[in-house]
Design an enzyme around this catalytic site. Structure first.
Site, PDB file in Angstrom:
ATOM      1  N   HIS A 121       0.779  -1.317  -0.042  1.00 40.34           N
ATOM      2  CA  HIS A 121      -0.087  -0.026  -0.187  1.00 40.34           C
ATOM      3  C   HIS A 121       0.985   1.266   0.073  1.00 40.34           C
ATOM      4  O   HIS A 121       1.732   1.539   1.008  1.00 40.34           O
ATOM      5  CB  HIS A 121      -0.803  -0.118   1.257  1.00 40.34           C
ATOM      6  CG  HIS A 121      -1.765   1.148   1.234  1.00 40.34           C
ATOM      7  ND1 HIS A 121      -2.964   1.249   0.606  1.00 40.34           N
ATOM      8  CD2 HIS A 121      -1.681   2.417   1.732  1.00 40.34           C
ATOM      9  CE1 HIS A 121      -3.581   2.567   0.666  1.00 40.34           C
ATOM     10  NE2 HIS A 121      -2.805   3.004   1.561  1.00 40.34           N
ATOM     11  N   CYS A 122       0.761   1.913  -1.078  1.00 47.23           N
ATOM     12  CA  CYS A 122       1.594   3.145  -1.089  1.00 47.23           C
ATOM     13  C   CYS A 122       1.080   4.382  -0.598  1.00 47.23           C
ATOM     14  O   CYS A 122      -0.146   4.734  -1.155  1.00 47.23           O
ATOM     15  CB  CYS A 122       2.043   3.425  -2.676  1.00 47.23           C
ATOM     16  SG  CYS A 122       3.117   4.684  -3.080  1.00 47.23           S
TER      17      CYS A 122
END
Length: 408
Positions: A238-239
Site C-alpha cells: 500500500h503506497c
C-alpha cells in the site's frame, strides 16, 4: 364541476341526457390536471423517489461519492471497502490523507519551474529537441501516476464464499489442514489451508486463506490491505504517496511512474548543467558570474537530485524483487510460499510457475531473470470471465468483477 361518469344501466342514452353530451379536449383537461396532482400527492406521501433528488445532490454524488444518497444502482455504491469513488465510480482512492494530491502538485511545480526558467533558453540557444524529449517523459510520468493512483489495483469481489463455519474457525469436512499449521489466525482474521501440493516435492506448498472480512477464499499471492480494507490480487504494498494499493492491475504503472520520475529528475540535472556551461560560453563569463546572472539552474540541479534519488532507489528495488518473482509483501513478510531454498537458489512455487510460464517447480531464477521481469511488468492482464453487471443484488453481494469501475 361535475365530471362525466359511465352509465350504470345498459341501453342507449336518451337525447338531452348527460350521457349524450360529447366529450371534448377542453372538458377532459381538468380531469387530466386533477389526475396529475393526485399522482404527485401520492408520490409525496410514499416518499421521495431516487430520481426526484435535486440537481446539486445528484451532481455531488456523481463527482465525489462517499455514501449513496439512495438505494445502490451500481456495485461501487454498495462497496464496503475503505475507498472513495470519483466521477461516477470511474476512479477510486483510499479514504486516507490525500498525499497523492500533494505529490501531483510537487510534480507539476517541478515541471513548471523547468519550463519557466530552463526550457526557454535551451530551446533558443541549444536545441528544441531537449525540451521536447523532456515533455514526452514528463507526460508519461504524470499519466502513469494518475493511472497508478486512481485505478483499480486488482480488488477482489466480496461476499462470494459466505461460510459461517469458516468465519468461526471451523473447517468443512471436504478440506484437510496440514499438520503443524494453525488453521485460524485471529490476529489476521484468516483461515489457512494447504490447497495445492506439487508432485516434485512434498515441502513446496501453496496455501489458500479464507478472509473473514471479505468472505472469500483468497487466491495465491493475494492479501488483505488493512488501509483500504480490501483483498487485492497479487498485493505488492500500500503506497501512501499514491493513496492506493499496488497490485496486479496497476503494478506496471507504479514502476513506470517511479522510473519516469527518476528520469525526469536526472534530465533536469543534466539540462541545467548544460544550461550553465552554454550560458558561460555564450556570455564569455566564468561559472560563478553566470550563476550570479542566472541562479535558477543551480536551484534546479538541487531539486533534480532531490527528486531523482528516491524514485531511482525504488526502481532498483522493484527490478530486483521482480527478477526473483516476488512482491514487496512477500519479501517483507518472508512468506514461506516463496522462500523455499534449494541448492542455494529460491525455489519456484506453483504461482511463480504461472508468472514465468514454466512448469518446472525448481527452475533457477538466474536462468530466466529477464523473462521473469518481462512477465511481471509486461504481461497482459487477462479480462475477467464474469460479465460486468450494472446493478447489485438486493443483499449487496457483488457478483461482478472490477473490470470497469463505472459499471462495477
Amino acid at each position: 364541476m361535475d365530471f362525466y361518469t359511465p352509465p350504470t344501466t345498459a341501453g342507449p342514452p336518451t337525447r338531452g341526457s348527460p350521457e349524450s353530451v360529447p366529450t371534448t379536449a377542453a372538458s377532459t383537461f381538468p380531469l387530466r390536471k386533477r389526475t396529475r396532482a393526485h399522482l404527485r400527492a401520492r408520490d409525496k406521501s410514499d416518499g421521495p423517489a431516487p430520481s426526484s433528488r435535486g440537481t446539486s445532490d445528484r451532481l455531488w454524488s456523481w463527482v465525489f461519492l462517499k455514501q449513496p444518497l439512495s438505494l445502490p444502482e451500481h456495485n461501487y455504491q454498495a462497496h464496503l471497502g475503505n475507498n472513495v469513488f470519483l466521477i461516477g465510480g470511474r476512479f477510486l482512492s483510499a479514504r486516507q490523507k490525500p498525499l497523492n494530491i500533494a505529490v501531483l502538485c510537487v510534480i507539476l511545480i517541478l515541471g513548471g519551474l523547468y519550463y519557466g526558467f530552463v526550457a526557454p533558453w535551451t530551446w533558443n540557444h541549444i536545441s528544441p529537441a531537449i525540451p521536447a524529449v523532456f515533455t514526452y517523459i514528463f507526460l508519461l510520468c504524470v499519466a502513469s501516476f494518475l493511472r497508478a493512483s486512481f485505478s483499480d489495483p486488482g480488488i477482489l469481489p466480496r461476499n462470494i464464499h459466505l461460510t459461517d463455519r469458516i468465519a468461526d474457525g471451523s473447517i468443512p469436512n471436504e478440506y484437510s489442514v496440514e499438520p503443524g499449521i494453525d488453521a485460524f489466525d485471529p490476529r489476521k482474521n484468516t483461515t489457512s489451508l494447504s490447497c495445492f501440493k506439487q508432485p516434485e516435492s512434498s515441502e513446496n506448498l501453496v496455501y489458500l486463506k479464507y478472509c473473514s472480512t471479505c468472505k472469500i477464499w483468497r487466491p495465491p499471492r493475494a492479501s488483505h490491505c488493512s488501509d483500504c480494507d480490501n483483498c487485492v490480487d497479487f498485493h505488492d504494498h500500500h503506497c501512501i504517496w499514491l493513496n492506493n494499493c499496488v497490485g496486479r492491475k496497476n503494478y506496471r504503472y507504479f514502476v513506470a511512474f517511479v522510473m519516469t520520475g527518476g528520469l525526469c529528475g536526472l534530465y533536469i540535472v543534466g539540462n541545467s548543467i548544460a544550461h550553465v556551461i552554454c550560458y558561460k560560453r555564450h556570455m564569455h563569463m566564468t561559472i560563478a558570474e553566470s550563476l550570479r546572472h542566472r541562479p535558477m539552474p543551480l536551484v534546479m540541479i538541487f531539486l533534480g537530485f532531490l527528486g531523482a534519488g528516491y524514485p531511482l532507489a525504488l526502481v532498483g528495488f522493484h527490478l530486483w524483487i521482480a527478477s526473483r518473482g516476488e512482491s514487496t509483501h512477500e519479501f517483507v513478510s518472508m512468506n514461506p510460499v516463496t522462500k523455499h531454498v534449494v541448492d542455494g537458489h529460491v525455489g519456484v512455487t506453483l504461482s511463480k510457475c504461472k508468472v514465468m510460464g514454466s512448469h518446472d517447480g525448481f527452475k533457477r531464477f538466474s536462468d530466466a531473470v529477464l523473462a521473469v521481469v518481462c512477465a511481471r511488468l509486461c504481461a497482459h492482464v487477462s479480462p475477467h470471465s464474469n460479465p460486468v453487471t450494472k446493478q447489485t443484488t438486493p443483499q449487496g453481494v457483488q457478483k461482478s468483477t472490477f473490470r470497469h469501475w463505472k459499471r462495477f
